[in-house]
Design an enzyme around this catalytic site. Structure first.
Site: not given
Length: 385
Positions: A74, A133
């Site tokens: 990520d 997120e």
């Protein structure tokens, strides 16, 4: 090139200085492209996504094309004001890599650089994924279809862990992380003068009842062996002390280690909201949003092999960990592709999402060594089948 330790540290520090929120990682995307473009290009092929312009996929062409292994990292950051005091602290006010995605990216680049110069046995698909997120970046990437022609047969990823020793590898068979679901609720009543409560409909009282009743969801509706979490972290009601609140708003989260349990908890939250509306004669607008944040359920076959390798290889400190109530949208990818997620220890006194989170960067080299070694082992295992 083959990245040296000092180069990896420099990459980490530069990434740490340019944190960007989900779907806004344009500078990060450009930086990643520049680093990868300096690697050996003989076996590399790139792919981008129109709907997710900050995502980047890189294929390392293997000697054989009968198998594909995926590796995901990520790339987004958090809306946190950094207070680490580091000389390479965030350059952007109110933005910080407080969850360690800068560590994740640096390790991924190190693994990619190794295989760019050491052609793998099978194709390797590196996924630099935006918006972990929020906005379910993993689900968006999968649903975009960009992986259709490069679909991995199995996939791997890690999350840094400040509570584990530097470089330690941690994982377990089964569910590693919880599935999460956001709670957003608005309560509409009738405001009025504090001296005349009978002429108003107090939403401060209604929302208080809602928050208190939610405490029964886990304690009286969830098997105590399974467990779960319902937390309301944000409550707003009214504007001043002598006016009865006609509106209230809450935000919170549901977390559970199984999707069945998560859905059951969602149903109970909805029933309680409807009950509060009936009891207090108000309107309640409830939004429950799970998106792609499913439980991170490690595949038994890949994880057994992963754990055996990590626990039996000299120089690797393997720790069999317990499940955690943290959430990760890698759970969506694991619901589609068998694979394994693991922890990488970074030994920090401050927790994930802390404004003082500062991982031990010695974990970078140890993480790269462990994962390049495992992938080489995995290629041998798959070749023997």
């Amino acid at each position: 090139m083959t990245l040296k330790n000092e180069q990896l540290l420099s990459i980490y520090q530069q990434l740490h200085q340019i944190p960007e929120l989900g779907l806004e990682e344009f500078e990060t995307h450009k930086f990643l492209q520049n680093v990868i473009s300096a690697m050996n290009q003989e076996y590399l092929e790139y792919r981008t996504i129109d709907l997710l312009p900050t995502a980047l996929l890189v294929k390392v062409e293997g000697k054989k094309h009968t198998k594909r292994i995926g590796y995901r990292t990520d790339i987004d950051a958090l809306p946190i004001e950094e207070k680490t005091g580091l000389t390479f602290a965030s350059k952007t006010k109110g933005r910080m890599h407080a969850c360690g995605h800068d560590i994740h990216m640096t390790v991924a680049l190190g693994i990619l650089d190794y295989f760019a110069s050491h052609q793998p046995e099978f194709d390797l698909i590196f996924i630099f994924q935006p918006s972990e997120e929020n906005h379910s970046g993993g689900m968006q990437l999968y649903n975009s279809g960009v992986l259709d022609e490069w679909m991995p047969d199995e996939i791997y990823a890690f999350h840094d862990n400040p509570n584990l020793p530097t470089g330690a590898i941690g994982s377990l068979n089964g569910t590693l992380f919880a599935g999460t679901c956001e709670i957003h609720a608005d309560f509409e009543g009738l405001s009025g003068h504090a001296a005349f409560p009978h002429a108003a409909n107090d939403m401060a009282v209604a929302v208080s009842a809602f928050v208190l009743q939610l405490q029964t969801v886990v304690s009286r509706n969830v098997d105590p062996i399974e467990g779960g979490v319902v937390t309301i972290g944000h409550v707003v009601a009214g504007d001043t002390g002598n006016v009865i609140a006609g509106h209230a708003h809450v935000d919170g989260t549901i977390r559970s280690l199984t999707q069945v349990n998560n859905l059951n908890m969602q149903r109970r939250v909805r029933v309680i909201a409807e009950g509060v509306a009936l009891t207090y004669g108000c309107e309640v607008k409830l939004t429950l949003h799970q998106g792609g944040y499913l439980p991170v359920e490690n595949n038994h076959e890949t994880t057994t092999d992963f754990m055996n390798y990590m626990s039996q290889t000299p120089g690797i400190n393997f720790i069999e960990t317990k499940p955690a109530m943290t959430g990760e949208d890698f759970g969506f990818l694991l619901s589609k592709i068998p694979g394994t997620m693991f922890w990488l220890g970074v030994n920090s006194p401050y927790s994930l999402h802390s404004e003082k989170m500062a991982p031990d960067t010695n974990a970078i080299e140890l993480g790269i060594q462990a994962m390049t070694g495992y992938l080489e082992h995995r290629f041998e295992t798959l070749s023997a089948k």
